[in-house]
Design a protein around this motif. Sequence first.
Motif, PDB file in Angstrom:
ATOM      1  N   GLU A  35       0.837  -1.210   0.000  1.00 19.67           N
ATOM      2  CA  GLU A  35       0.000   0.000   0.000  1.00 19.67           C
ATOM      3  C   GLU A  35       0.873   1.263   0.000  1.00 19.67           C
ATOM      4  O   GLU A  35       0.646   2.189   0.769  1.00 19.67           O
ATOM      5  CB  GLU A  35      -0.964  -0.005   1.176  1.00 19.67           C
ATOM      6  N   TYR A  36       1.917   1.256  -0.847  1.00 21.23           N
ATOM      7  CA  TYR A  36       2.800   2.398  -1.089  1.00 21.23           C
ATOM      8  C   TYR A  36       3.762   2.701   0.061  1.00 21.23           C
ATOM      9  O   TYR A  36       4.495   3.681   0.002  1.00 21.23           O
ATOM     10  CB  TYR A  36       1.988   3.668  -1.409  1.00 21.23           C
ATOM     11  N   LYS A  37       3.761   1.872   1.110  1.00 18.14           N
ATOM     12  CA  LYS A  37       4.606   2.144   2.273  1.00 18.14           C
ATOM     13  C   LYS A  37       5.572   0.988   2.527  1.00 18.14           C
ATOM     14  O   LYS A  37       5.297  -0.159   2.189  1.00 18.14           O
ATOM     15  CB  LYS A  37       3.759   2.379   3.517  1.00 18.14           C
ATOM     16  N   VAL A  38       6.695   1.327   3.169  1.00 15.12           N
ATOM     17  CA  VAL A  38       7.695   0.324   3.517  1.00 15.12           C
ATOM     18  C   VAL A  38       7.378  -0.240   4.903  1.00 15.12           C
ATOM     19  O   VAL A  38       7.305   0.499   5.889  1.00 15.12           O
ATOM     20  CB  VAL A  38       9.113   0.934   3.507  1.00 15.12           C
ATOM     21  N   ASN A  39       7.158  -1.534   4.972  1.00 14.38           N
ATOM     22  CA  ASN A  39       6.880  -2.247   6.235  1.00 14.38           C
ATOM     23  C   ASN A  39       5.809  -1.543   7.073  1.00 14.38           C
ATOM     24  O   ASN A  39       6.034  -1.214   8.241  1.00 14.38           O
ATOM     25  CB  ASN A  39       8.169  -2.398   7.050  1.00 14.38           C
ATOM     26  N   PRO A  40       4.629  -1.322   6.507  1.00 12.31           N
ATOM     27  CA  PRO A  40       3.613  -0.527   7.195  1.00 12.31           C
ATOM     28  C   PRO A  40       2.683  -1.352   8.072  1.00 12.31           C
ATOM     29  O   PRO A  40       2.712  -2.585   8.087  1.00 12.31           O
ATOM     30  CB  PRO A  40       2.821   0.052   6.023  1.00 12.31           C
ATOM     31  N   TRP A  58       4.377  -6.479   6.295  1.00 13.91           N
ATOM     32  CA  TRP A  58       3.289  -5.575   6.615  1.00 13.91           C
ATOM     33  C   TRP A  58       2.587  -6.154   7.836  1.00 13.91           C
ATOM     34  O   TRP A  58       2.609  -7.359   8.083  1.00 13.91           O
ATOM     35  CB  TRP A  58       2.321  -5.365   5.444  1.00 13.91           C
ATOM     36  N   GLU A  59       1.988  -5.283   8.619  1.00 12.24           N
ATOM     37  CA  GLU A  59       1.269  -5.714   9.815  1.00 12.24           C
ATOM     38  C   GLU A  59      -0.176  -5.268   9.694  1.00 12.24           C
ATOM     39  O   GLU A  59      -0.447  -4.140   9.265  1.00 12.24           O
ATOM     40  CB  GLU A  59       1.904  -5.106  11.072  1.00 12.24           C
ATOM     41  N   MET A  60      -1.087  -6.148  10.055  1.00  7.43           N
ATOM     42  CA  MET A  60      -2.493  -5.814   9.966  1.00  7.43           C
ATOM     43  C   MET A  60      -2.943  -5.054  11.206  1.00  7.43           C
ATOM     44  O   MET A  60      -2.557  -5.374  12.335  1.00  7.43           O
ATOM     45  CB  MET A  60      -3.340  -7.082   9.827  1.00  7.43           C
TER      46      MET A  60
END
Length: 333
Positions: A19-24, A116-118
């Motif tokens: 979603e356009y982010k690094v490790n978001p 990524w973390e939910m």
Amino acid sequence: MSIQAHALSDIEPIYLRSEYKVNPVIDIENPRLSWELISKEYNQIQVAYQIIVASSPELIEQNKADVWDSGKVLSNSTNQIEYKGNKLESARKYYWRVRSWDKSKKAGKWSKIATWEMGLFYKAEWKADWIGFNLDSLNRNTDYHLPPAPYFRKETELKKTIKSARLYITSLGLHEFYINGKRIGQDYFIPGWTDYNKRVYYQVYDVTNKLLEGKNAFGAVLSYGWYAGYLGYALLVKSPQVRAFYGDTPLLKAQIIVEYQNGEKETITTDGTWKTIDGPLRESDILNGETYDARMEWKGWNMSSFDDREWKSAKVYPDNKGRKLQVYPGNPV
């Protein structure tokens, strides 16, 4: 399934994003994955890719995909590839990597691991209450309505060895949050402006190393922000309601989910047991600035063993059931 990688090409995916982010932290059910490519060869292109997603760093390091394996996909796309694996779970971290095939149809090496973390998919997963403290009666400004900012605190004892902990936090207004005297996060103007009648954004922080086995103190300062302060947008839309455009009292909603080494979990939430009072921040407004009276500081207010007998119980406010809670989509300020 174990996937053997044979790096016959120097084509390499880098700058992996979800979603356009690094490790978001995100709360999108099917996040879009993107990457860029590097190669020493001129006019190199990608003709195929493969994405793998795993539930643990141990699995992804072995290139084992227990969540999703896209298989080899014939495509030169490297942007907004929609995840199509197993159903993702709230409050879960996922690990992924990608490899590409070059114009000679040779596979490159696997990328470095990204994550990524939910966040929390469902509103029912929020156990915390909205709490506030209306201080309108303490306004002393004769030109504008600028009441003091409310302070909040809570002490809790954690009796087991902590494995991990996450803070999920939002507010109607602006906030700063503290654990054992340390401010959480480096961002400002959080949780961010939105149409508070439709949605409110929240942030997620890893606070594992901020908590102690034993007594812990949680503290927060609220400001009026775009929600309850003076709002330039109100003038733009020619509204007679220039202050408190969305509501008159700033509110806080926060929960800390603690996982212990033995697998048990505990959730600390904002509720009516939190204590509150006014403090040195006598005026706080985005357009009109702040007035701070250091004589009114509560020394150690956000530390354990502070004497809060003079403080009052926070008021619990009803939720707007139609309002969504969403992870803040932008980058922090």
